[in-house]
Design an enzyme around this catalytic site. Structure first.
Site, PDB file in Angstrom:
ATOM      1  CB  CYS A   1       2.203  -4.247   9.178  1.00 40.83           C
ATOM      2  SG  CYS A   1       1.700  -2.891   8.225  1.00 40.83           S
ATOM      3  CB  THR A   2       5.493  -5.186   5.152  1.00 40.81           C
ATOM      4  OG1 THR A   2       4.281  -4.750   4.499  1.00 40.81           O
ATOM      5  CG2 THR A   2       5.253  -6.029   5.187  1.00 40.81           C
ATOM      6  CG  HIS A   3       3.677   0.287   6.269  1.00 40.11           C
ATOM      7  ND1 HIS A   3       3.361  -0.446   5.463  1.00 40.11           N
ATOM      8  CD2 HIS A   3       3.911   1.426   6.416  1.00 40.11           C
ATOM      9  CE1 HIS A   3       3.026   0.384   4.231  1.00 40.11           C
ATOM     10  NE2 HIS A   3       3.525   1.616   4.716  1.00 40.11           N
TER      11      HIS A   3
ATOM     12  CG  ASN B   1       1.744  -8.301   7.032  1.00 39.68           C
ATOM     13  OD1 ASN B   1       2.844  -8.047   6.317  1.00 39.68           O
ATOM     14  ND2 ASN B   1       2.012  -9.892   7.803  1.00 39.68           N
TER      15      ASN B   1
ATOM     16  CB  SER C   1      -1.040   0.211   0.748  1.00 39.98           C
ATOM     17  OG  SER C   1       0.503  -0.091   2.673  1.00 39.98           O
TER      18      SER C   1
ATOM     19  CE1 TYR D   1      -4.428   0.259  -0.561  1.00 41.14           C
ATOM     20  CE2 TYR D   1      -3.557  -2.257  -0.933  1.00 41.14           C
ATOM     21  CZ  TYR D   1      -3.994  -1.337  -1.415  1.00 41.14           C
ATOM     22  OH  TYR D   1      -3.596  -1.098  -3.203  1.00 41.14           O
ATOM     23  N   GLY D   2      -5.457  -0.329   5.623  1.00 39.32           N
ATOM     24  CA  GLY D   2      -5.383  -0.953   7.049  1.00 39.32           C
ATOM     25  C   GLY D   2      -7.129  -0.889   7.046  1.00 39.32           C
TER      26      GLY D   2
ATOM     27  CD  GLU E   1       3.493   5.185   3.948  1.00 42.06           C
ATOM     28  OE1 GLU E   1       3.265   6.032   3.001  1.00 42.06           O
ATOM     29  OE2 GLU E   1       3.545   4.050   2.997  1.00 42.06           O
TER      30      GLU E   1
HETATM   31  N1  DGL Z   1       2.116  -1.852   4.987  1.00 42.49           N
HETATM   32  C1  DGL Z   1       0.665  -2.589   5.269  1.00 42.49           C
HETATM   33  C2  DGL Z   1       0.576  -4.520   5.380  1.00 42.49           C
HETATM   34  O1  DGL Z   1       1.403  -5.126   5.202  1.00 42.49           O
HETATM   35  C3  DGL Z   1       0.207  -1.627   5.222  1.00 42.49           C
HETATM   36  C4  DGL Z   1      -1.412  -1.441   5.347  1.00 42.49           C
HETATM   37  C5  DGL Z   1      -2.050  -0.492   5.397  1.00 42.49           C
HETATM   38  O2  DGL Z   1      -1.851  -0.103   4.275  1.00 42.49           O
HETATM   39  O3  DGL Z   1      -2.469  -0.404   6.505  1.00 42.49           O
HETATM   40  O4  DGL Z   1      -0.330  -5.052   6.284  1.00 42.49           O
END
Ligand code: DGL
Length: 272
Positions: free
Chosen positions: A183-185, A74, A11, A42-43, A152
């Site tokens: 979550c990859t962030h 994720n 995202s 996206y969450g 972000e």
């Molecule tokens: N990096 C996304 C994940 O791993 C973030 C989702 C988001 O944008 O909220 O879920």
């Protein structure tokens, strides 16, 4: 030998944590990274919408000629992975199973914590995978809606620190010994989590496990690029190229000369 690039999407900037591990593991491969900054986060979105976005992006990457796609998000993996794999011809690796596997292997108490976005927690996918691997393991999940927007925004101040401690508290109270950062962030603020949990807790991040799975997939399918060459990475965003470049350079510690813009319309057309 296969000289086509590998596509990675998220995202926003979170998937850069997966890209980084891929660059360490596979320096001879070319990568194409796409961050959907215009529609991040996206969450908080319903699963149906996340599925649509993921299909658009994966279709766009497939049409750009990639040999494998990494869903480095994720939320997208938990909502969309089976659908993407059905719809597209190119192999797709997600970020959820490698992490759940690592957590089940690491835990001694069989009490595992999960911190992730609302969409990932609501999907229940981690429970499914953890229980498939160890039916006696217990998973305690906490949704963390404030983290991705703060990350972000490049915010590493007191608000972020307090939010992480607040989300960590129920997991500490449940005495988990292993926490999945789902979550990859989250590896972008790895140190904040390390302070919140201390030495006694094993933190499982998706990026390393996912890079290992990508490398193995390429090897088994016989589609690796030539060994010994230096690969290249192209960056695309639907959001602000400048903001992406600043965040990306700071995290990757890599000069990013160009961030190419792709419009949401172009993504929509790829899946039409
Ligand atoms: N990096 C996304 C994940 O791993 C973030 C989702 C988001 O944008 O909220 O879920």
């Amino acid at each position: 030998m296969d000289a086509r690039p590998i596509g990675i999407f998220d995202s926003g900037a979170g998937g850069l944590t997966v890209l980084h591990e891929c660059l360490v593991t596979m320096p001879h491969e070319d990568f194409l990274y796409l961050g959907d900054g215009a529609r991040c986060p996206y969450g908080p979105r319903p699963a149906e919408e996340i599925r649509r976005f993921a299909l658009e992006i994966a279709s766009y990457l497939e049409q750009s000629g990639v040999k494998l796609i990494v869903a480095a998000c994720n939320a997208a993996t938990s909502a969309a992975l089976p659908g993407l794999q059905e719809a597209l011809a190119v192999p797709i690796v997600g970020v959820l199973v490698p992490e759940a596997h690592a957590a089940v292997q690491a835990t001694r108490s069989r009490r595992i914590g999960l911190l992730a976005t609302e969409a990932t927690v609501a999907s229940g996918r981690y429970e499914e995978v953890v229980h498939a691997l160890d039916a006696g393991a217990r998973l305690v999940s906490v949704a963390c809606p404030r983290l991705v927007p703060l990350i972000e925004a490049g915010d590493v101040g007191a608000e972020l620190d307090a939010a992480v401690r607040e989300y960590a508290a129920p997991l500490r109270a449940a005495e988990v010994d292993t926490v999945i950062l789902g979550c990859t962030h989250y590896p972008l603020i790895r140190r904040v989590f390390e302070r919140a949990f201390g030495r006694g807790t094993t933190l499982v991040f998706s990026a390393e496990e996912t890079a290992r799975e990508v490398a193995e997939t390429l090897q088994r399918k016989g589609v690796e690029n030539a060994a010994g060459r230096q690969g290249t990475t192209r960056f695309f965003t639907t959001g602000s190229a400048e903001e992406f470049r600043t965040l990306g350079e700071r995290f990757l510690q890599l000069p990013i000369e160009e961030v190419e813009r792709v419009t949401v319309r172009e993504l929509e057309l790829a899946a039409a």
